[in-house]
Design an enzyme around this catalytic site. Structure first.
Site, PDB file in Angstrom:
ATOM      1  N   ASN A  77     -28.561 -16.811 -23.398  1.00 32.26           N
ATOM      2  CA  ASN A  77     -28.234 -15.417 -23.721  1.00 32.26           C
ATOM      3  C   ASN A  77     -28.440 -15.057 -25.184  1.00 32.26           C
ATOM      4  O   ASN A  77     -28.618 -13.878 -25.515  1.00 32.26           O
ATOM      5  CB  ASN A  77     -26.776 -15.114 -23.338  1.00 32.26           C
ATOM      6  CG  ASN A  77     -26.588 -15.026 -21.828  1.00 32.26           C
ATOM      7  OD1 ASN A  77     -27.553 -14.830 -21.089  1.00 32.26           O
ATOM      8  ND2 ASN A  77     -25.367 -15.176 -21.369  1.00 32.26           N
ATOM      9  N   ASP A  81      -8.671 -10.792 -21.944  1.00 37.40           N
ATOM     10  CA  ASP A  81      -7.684 -11.862 -22.141  1.00 37.40           C
ATOM     11  C   ASP A  81      -6.320 -11.251 -22.502  1.00 37.40           C
ATOM     12  O   ASP A  81      -5.274 -11.700 -22.021  1.00 37.40           O
ATOM     13  CB  ASP A  81      -8.153 -12.793 -23.265  1.00 37.40           C
ATOM     14  CG  ASP A  81      -9.596 -13.217 -23.061  1.00 37.40           C
ATOM     15  OD1 ASP A  81      -9.852 -13.984 -22.134  1.00 37.40           O
ATOM     16  OD2 ASP A  81     -10.477 -12.724 -23.790  1.00 37.40           O
ATOM     17  N   ALA A 139     -27.324  -2.565 -17.167  1.00 40.15           N
ATOM     18  CA  ALA A 139     -26.781  -1.399 -16.461  1.00 40.15           C
ATOM     19  C   ALA A 139     -26.870  -1.491 -14.938  1.00 40.15           C
ATOM     20  O   ALA A 139     -26.187  -0.742 -14.233  1.00 40.15           O
ATOM     21  CB  ALA A 139     -27.480  -0.135 -16.961  1.00 40.15           C
ATOM     22  N   ALA A 140     -27.685  -2.426 -14.433  1.00 37.66           N
ATOM     23  CA  ALA A 140     -27.720  -2.594 -12.972  1.00 37.66           C
ATOM     24  C   ALA A 140     -26.864  -3.780 -12.531  1.00 37.66           C
ATOM     25  O   ALA A 140     -26.882  -4.170 -11.364  1.00 37.66           O
ATOM     26  CB  ALA A 140     -29.167  -2.787 -12.497  1.00 37.66           C
ATOM     27  N   HIS A 180     -13.247 -16.040 -27.096  1.00 35.44           N
ATOM     28  CA  HIS A 180     -13.108 -15.722 -25.662  1.00 35.44           C
ATOM     29  C   HIS A 180     -13.607 -16.943 -24.883  1.00 35.44           C
ATOM     30  O   HIS A 180     -14.727 -16.985 -24.384  1.00 35.44           O
ATOM     31  CB  HIS A 180     -13.926 -14.469 -25.313  1.00 35.44           C
ATOM     32  CG  HIS A 180     -13.974 -14.192 -23.844  1.00 35.44           C
ATOM     33  ND1 HIS A 180     -12.848 -13.939 -23.092  1.00 35.44           N
ATOM     34  CD2 HIS A 180     -15.005 -14.141 -22.964  1.00 35.44           C
ATOM     35  CE1 HIS A 180     -13.184 -13.747 -21.834  1.00 35.44           C
ATOM     36  NE2 HIS A 180     -14.493 -13.867 -21.723  1.00 35.44           N
ATOM     37  N   ALA A 195     -21.434  -3.345 -15.086  1.00 36.07           N
ATOM     38  CA  ALA A 195     -21.873  -1.964 -15.295  1.00 36.07           C
ATOM     39  C   ALA A 195     -21.569  -1.099 -14.076  1.00 36.07           C
ATOM     40  O   ALA A 195     -21.320   0.109 -14.211  1.00 36.07           O
ATOM     41  CB  ALA A 195     -23.365  -1.933 -15.619  1.00 36.07           C
TER      42      ALA A 195
HETATM   43  P1  NAD Z   1     -24.760  -9.524 -13.856  1.00 39.94           P
HETATM   44  O1  NAD Z   1     -25.692 -10.682 -13.730  1.00 39.94           O
HETATM   45  O2  NAD Z   1     -24.196  -8.901 -12.645  1.00 39.94           O
HETATM   46  O3  NAD Z   1     -25.453  -8.382 -14.703  1.00 39.94           O
HETATM   47  C1  NAD Z   1     -26.125  -8.631 -15.884  1.00 39.94           C
HETATM   48  C2  NAD Z   1     -27.254  -7.645 -15.964  1.00 39.94           C
HETATM   49  O4  NAD Z   1     -27.847  -7.789 -17.245  1.00 39.94           O
HETATM   50  C3  NAD Z   1     -28.354  -7.893 -14.923  1.00 39.94           C
HETATM   51  O5  NAD Z   1     -28.575  -6.702 -14.189  1.00 39.94           O
HETATM   52  C4  NAD Z   1     -29.562  -8.271 -15.767  1.00 39.94           C
HETATM   53  O6  NAD Z   1     -30.783  -7.791 -15.212  1.00 39.94           O
HETATM   54  C5  NAD Z   1     -29.225  -7.584 -17.081  1.00 39.94           C
HETATM   55  N1  NAD Z   1     -29.923  -8.134 -18.235  1.00 39.94           N
HETATM   56  C6  NAD Z   1     -30.313  -9.408 -18.466  1.00 39.94           C
HETATM   57  N2  NAD Z   1     -30.992  -9.495 -19.621  1.00 39.94           N
HETATM   58  C7  NAD Z   1     -31.005  -8.261 -20.146  1.00 39.94           C
HETATM   59  C8  NAD Z   1     -31.560  -7.701 -21.328  1.00 39.94           C
HETATM   60  N3  NAD Z   1     -32.235  -8.461 -22.197  1.00 39.94           N
HETATM   61  N4  NAD Z   1     -31.406  -6.380 -21.549  1.00 39.94           N
HETATM   62  C9  NAD Z   1     -30.736  -5.611 -20.664  1.00 39.94           C
HETATM   63  N5  NAD Z   1     -30.218  -6.074 -19.521  1.00 39.94           N
HETATM   64  C10 NAD Z   1     -30.334  -7.377 -19.266  1.00 39.94           C
HETATM   65  O7  NAD Z   1     -23.595  -9.996 -14.846  1.00 39.94           O
HETATM   66  P2  NAD Z   1     -22.177  -9.314 -15.100  1.00 39.94           P
HETATM   67  O8  NAD Z   1     -21.202  -9.859 -14.131  1.00 39.94           O
HETATM   68  O9  NAD Z   1     -22.333  -7.848 -15.209  1.00 39.94           O
HETATM   69  O10 NAD Z   1     -21.802  -9.965 -16.518  1.00 39.94           O
HETATM   70  C11 NAD Z   1     -22.528  -9.641 -17.663  1.00 39.94           C
HETATM   71  C12 NAD Z   1     -22.072 -10.536 -18.819  1.00 39.94           C
HETATM   72  O11 NAD Z   1     -20.715 -10.235 -19.181  1.00 39.94           O
HETATM   73  C13 NAD Z   1     -22.098 -12.034 -18.506  1.00 39.94           C
HETATM   74  O12 NAD Z   1     -22.590 -12.749 -19.637  1.00 39.94           O
HETATM   75  C14 NAD Z   1     -20.631 -12.356 -18.276  1.00 39.94           C
HETATM   76  O13 NAD Z   1     -20.344 -13.720 -18.500  1.00 39.94           O
HETATM   77  C15 NAD Z   1     -19.984 -11.465 -19.321  1.00 39.94           C
HETATM   78  N6  NAD Z   1     -18.558 -11.187 -19.150  1.00 39.94           N
HETATM   79  C16 NAD Z   1     -17.796 -11.117 -20.290  1.00 39.94           C
HETATM   80  C17 NAD Z   1     -16.443 -10.840 -20.198  1.00 39.94           C
HETATM   81  C18 NAD Z   1     -15.581 -10.786 -21.434  1.00 39.94           C
HETATM   82  O14 NAD Z   1     -14.352 -10.717 -21.275  1.00 39.94           O
HETATM   83  N7  NAD Z   1     -16.103 -10.804 -22.656  1.00 39.94           N
HETATM   84  C19 NAD Z   1     -15.856 -10.615 -18.952  1.00 39.94           C
HETATM   85  C20 NAD Z   1     -16.656 -10.685 -17.816  1.00 39.94           C
HETATM   86  C21 NAD Z   1     -18.012 -10.974 -17.922  1.00 39.94           C
HETATM   87  C1  LMR Z   2     -14.035 -13.710 -17.848  1.00 40.48           C
HETATM   88  O1  LMR Z   2     -13.233 -14.042 -18.712  1.00 40.48           O
HETATM   89  O2  LMR Z   2     -13.670 -13.375 -16.702  1.00 40.48           O
HETATM   90  C2  LMR Z   2     -15.514 -13.655 -18.160  1.00 40.48           C
HETATM   91  O3  LMR Z   2     -15.759 -14.081 -19.471  1.00 40.48           O
HETATM   92  C3  LMR Z   2     -16.354 -14.365 -17.172  1.00 40.48           C
HETATM   93  C4  LMR Z   2     -16.260 -15.866 -17.314  1.00 40.48           C
HETATM   94  O4  LMR Z   2     -17.303 -16.500 -17.398  1.00 40.48           O
HETATM   95  O5  LMR Z   2     -15.149 -16.397 -17.329  1.00 40.48           O
END
Ligand code: NAD
Ligand code: LMR
Length: 333
Positions: free
Chosen positions: A107, A161, A14-15, A189, A19
């Protein structure tokens, strides 16, 4: 002020970046509708709780009429109590040069713990969206660790996507995205995903005709652009997509909760029932229609040889990822 009871929405990470866009949209009513009050349960690791306090201050300062309350947690068991929607975002993002599956080991464990916490604490009506990468297989890990929750409550995000594919097709045809329907993302993905235009409609006519049956564009521009868009954003921005990811999460949950529009479908990664030859139990992206809070895979689409081989390549990768999490001991044998 709405008369409805607030719905609890839990958001992990959430930080984090995503989020920071997502929470404000949920609180504004973009996800569950502008008459549905929400209560946010926000989960972070202990080191990030200070930053999360700042996010809470900003949420408060928005004076959202639909934000009925909020709590912060560093314990997933408590964060998931009473949560009807759980958005599992918290996970490490990849950096330049990495594939999303390189994050599996770092992860995956998060999703073992959170799957168990969901199993033991989430209410009967819980619906889960996994965003943290590699999203499909992290979803599989959470689902396999939550045997008491019906499998169909676990989904992973390929809506970003899907939206990327809509945008590329709109750009090529000069038709607004709002007039493009029936887009499909199949598989993982990841760079093996298959964005399929063969069932898509542009202004009601086949998308393949609307692109002038231009196979060169399809195979050498459209498909690779969508497959590699995440990496392109990382390259340009120096950080992975955040606002567009949050927007896709809102779209995904909104359509799941409130239903897809008449006749159209969306892409969701869901546990396969064997449809289209995808191994049962893998969390793979399919065309889905939603109604009454449930999704179903659109059946009966004709898949030609070209599409079949691409779907199979992505499913093969999902199989490898499933075997990897099995050998890491992240899912019960
Ligand atoms: P970020 O690093 O800015 O934020 C992730 C947050 O998760 C951090 O604040 C961290 O402290 C927290 N965190 C880590 N472990 C945790 C736990 N066990 N419990 C709760 N919180 C925890 O990253 P982001 O840019 O917000 O991305 C988050 C994830 O989403 C990444 O794995 C990224 O690759 C993924 N993502 C997926 C898609 C998709 O299309 N599926 C798109 C974009 C990003
Ligand atoms: C995206 O598709 O933008 C996210 O899954 C982040 C990444 O690692 O590509």
């Amino acid at each position: 002020m709405s008369e409805k009871q607030p719905v609890k929405v839990a958001v992990t990470g959430a930080a984090g970046q995503i989020a920071y866009s997502l929470l404000f949209r949920i609180a504004n009513g973009d996800m569950l509708g502008n008459e549905q009050p929400v209560h946010l349960n926000m989960l972070e690791i202990p080191q990030a709780l200070g930053a999360l306090e700042g996010v809470c201050m900003e949420l408060e300062d928005c004076a959202f009429p639909l934000l009925a309350g909020m709590d912060t947690f560093d314990d997933p068991a408590r964060a998931f109590e009473g949560a009807s929607y759980v958005l599992l975002v918290g996970a490490r993002p990849r950096t330049k040069g990495m594939e999303r599956k390189d994050l599996l080991e770092a992860n995956g464990r998060i999703f073992t713990e959170q799957g168990r916490a969901l199993n033991d604490n989430a209410p009967d009506d819980v619906r889960v969206l996994v965003v943290g990468n590699p999203a499909n297989t992290n979803c599989l890990v959470a689902m396999e660790n939550a045997p008491d929750i019906p499998r169909e409550r676990f989904t992973a995000m390929t809506r970003l996507d899907h939206n990327r594919a809509l945008a590329q097709l709109a750009r090529k045809t000069g038709v607004p995205v709002s007039r493009i329907t029936r887009m499909t993302i199949w598989g993982n993905h990841s760079t093996t995903q298959y964005p399929d235009v063969f069932h898509a409609l542009v202004d009601g006519r086949p998308a393949f005709d609307a692109i002038g049956r231009d196979r060169n564009w399809l195979e050498n521009e459209f498909i690779p652009t969508v497959q590699k868009r995440g990496a392109a954003v990382i390259e340009a921005r120096g950080a992975s997509s955040a606002a567009s990811a949050a927007n896709a999460a809102i779209d995904h949950v909104r359509d799941w909760a409130l239903g897809t529009a008449n006749g159209d479908w969306v892409s969701m990664a869901v546990p396969s029932d064997g449809s289209y030859g995808v191994d049962e139990g893998l969390v793979s992206s399919f065309p889905c229609r939603c109604a009454g809070g449930n999704w179903e895979i659109v059946q009966g689409l004709e898949i030609d040889e070209f599409s079949r081989s691409r779907i199979e390549a992505s499913v093969a990768e999902l199989r490898e990822e499933r075997d990897a999490v099995r050998s890491l001991g992240l899912v019960p044998a």
